[in-house]
Write a protein that holds these residues in place. Structure first.
Motif, short mmCIF file in Angstrom:
data_model
loop_
_atom_site.label_atom_id
_atom_site.label_comp_id
_atom_site.label_asym_id
_atom_site.label_seq_id
_atom_site.Cartn_x
_atom_site.Cartn_y
_atom_site.Cartn_z
N GLN A 159 39.71 39.14 41.65
CA GLN A 159 39.44 39.50 43.04
C GLN A 159 39.63 41.00 43.25
O GLN A 159 40.57 41.61 42.73
CB GLN A 159 40.38 38.74 43.98
CG GLN A 159 40.12 37.25 44.03
CD GLN A 159 41.06 36.55 44.99
OE1 GLN A 159 42.18 36.97 45.21
NE2 GLN A 159 40.58 35.46 45.58
N GLU A 199 47.55 43.26 40.85
CA GLU A 199 47.24 43.67 42.23
C GLU A 199 47.59 45.14 42.41
O GLU A 199 48.55 45.64 41.83
CB GLU A 199 48.04 42.83 43.21
CG GLU A 199 47.70 41.35 43.18
CD GLU A 199 48.70 40.53 43.96
OE1 GLU A 199 48.32 39.44 44.43
OE2 GLU A 199 49.87 40.96 44.09
N MET A 219 44.66 46.45 47.34
CA MET A 219 44.47 45.02 47.54
C MET A 219 45.47 44.47 48.57
O MET A 219 45.11 43.66 49.43
CB MET A 219 44.63 44.28 46.22
CG MET A 219 43.57 44.59 45.18
SD MET A 219 43.95 43.80 43.60
CE MET A 219 42.76 44.59 42.50
N GLY A 249 44.69 42.86 52.20
CA GLY A 249 45.16 41.53 52.54
C GLY A 249 45.97 41.49 53.81
O GLY A 249 45.92 40.52 54.56
N ASP A 283 37.82 41.26 48.37
CA ASP A 283 38.06 39.83 48.27
C ASP A 283 39.39 39.45 48.92
O ASP A 283 39.50 38.41 49.57
CB ASP A 283 38.06 39.38 46.80
CG ASP A 283 36.70 39.52 46.14
OD1 ASP A 283 35.68 39.33 46.85
OD2 ASP A 283 36.65 39.84 44.93
N HIS A 284 40.41 40.30 48.74
CA HIS A 284 41.71 40.04 49.36
C HIS A 284 41.58 40.04 50.88
O HIS A 284 42.18 39.19 51.56
CB HIS A 284 42.73 41.10 48.91
CG HIS A 284 43.35 40.80 47.58
ND1 HIS A 284 44.60 40.28 47.45
CD2 HIS A 284 42.86 40.95 46.32
CE1 HIS A 284 44.89 40.13 46.16
NE2 HIS A 284 43.84 40.54 45.45
N GLU A 325 42.10 36.58 53.37
CA GLU A 325 43.02 36.60 54.51
C GLU A 325 42.28 36.75 55.85
O GLU A 325 42.91 36.83 56.90
CB GLU A 325 44.04 37.73 54.34
CG GLU A 325 44.91 37.61 53.11
CD GLU A 325 45.78 36.36 53.12
OE1 GLU A 325 46.13 35.91 54.24
OE2 GLU A 325 46.10 35.84 52.04
N ASP A 350 42.14 41.91 40.24
CA ASP A 350 43.41 41.32 39.83
C ASP A 350 43.16 40.22 38.80
O ASP A 350 42.03 40.04 38.33
CB ASP A 350 44.18 40.79 41.05
CG ASP A 350 43.43 39.67 41.78
OD1 ASP A 350 42.48 39.09 41.20
OD2 ASP A 350 43.79 39.37 42.93
#
Length: 233
Positions: free
Chosen positions: A208, A175, A179, A183, A212-213, A217, A204
């Motif tokens: 992702q 990560e 990222m 998130g 994507d993070h 979330e 990661d």
């Protein structure tokens, strides 16, 4: 007027007297602390100075204490080590006896990470000015920038980036700070990281990206920002 003046003088004397009494009762400077760390935590500059004058190692580790008992960590720690009678003399004594700002705990945790975690912009600036490396990583790959991103402290994030913090370093989960910022949904942090070269295409260990993070979330603003970035050639 004279009565008020006399009353003020007496009040000051009483306050100073109570402070001195409290200091002497709590720190007992005539008794050597069990360690430099103990002296620092009690805010006892006299005891710390006496220990060092007796040959104590300023950078020694003390098992059983937080941060491996490193005295400078105790000095910077205002959560577990509150130093009720601390004053600038304590820091001056530590640094004049060779306290090392570059030292780390056994896990690789640095003074800079501690200062960032406590949100102390003053201490962060002090350590960066001393040449502390902002890109040091713990055993799990944590960086000071990642800590700052979690707290979304923009002043500290910007200062770290200005001093060369690498936004593309990855932890053991691969990560990045970007990222994490995505998130947590901090668009201001995301923008700052991107301006300083953060790569939105990094993935990661779960494959992702930062976008994507944000999606996982459900951070809509960060997700929209990252998904609408111009394609990199």
């Amino acid at each position: 007027m004279k009565r008020l003046y006399r009353f003020s003088i007496r009040l000051i004397i009483v306050i100073v007297g109570l402070w001195v009494a409290g200091f002497l009762n709590f720190t007992r400077p005539w008794i050597l602390p069990e360690s430099v760390a103990a002296g620092v935590c009690s805010g006892n500059p006299i005891g710390v100075y006496r220990l060092l004058a007796h040959g104590a190692d300023i950078n020694a580790r003390m098992p059983g204490w937080s941060f491996d008992g490193l005295s400078l960590f105790q000095y910077f720690d205002n959560t577990g080590c509150q130093k009720p009678f601390a004053d600038p003399a304590l820091g001056q004594i530590l640094f004049s006896h060779g306290a090392d700002v570059h030292q780390e705990t056994g896990s690789g945790y640095t003074l800079l990470m501690l200062a960032v975690g406590e949100g102390s912009e003053t201490n962060v600036e002090f350590l960066l000015a001393k040449g502390v490396d902002p890109n040091r990583q713990t055993q799990t790959g944590e960086t000071a920038l990642m800590v700052a991103v979690r707290f979304a402290n923009m002043a500290i994030v910007e200062n770290l980036l200005k001093h060369g913090a690498d936004p593309n370093l990855q932890n053991q989960k691969s990560e990045t700070a970007l990222m994490m910022a995505a998130g947590y949904g901090s668009t201001a942090t995301v923008i700052s990281l991107l301006k300083h070269g953060a790569d939105p295409g990094l993935r990661d260990k779960k494959e992702q990206t930062a976008a994507d993070h944000a999606k996982v979330e459900w951070r809509r603003d960060a997700m929209a920002l990252l998904e609408n970035l111009p394609a990199q050639e």
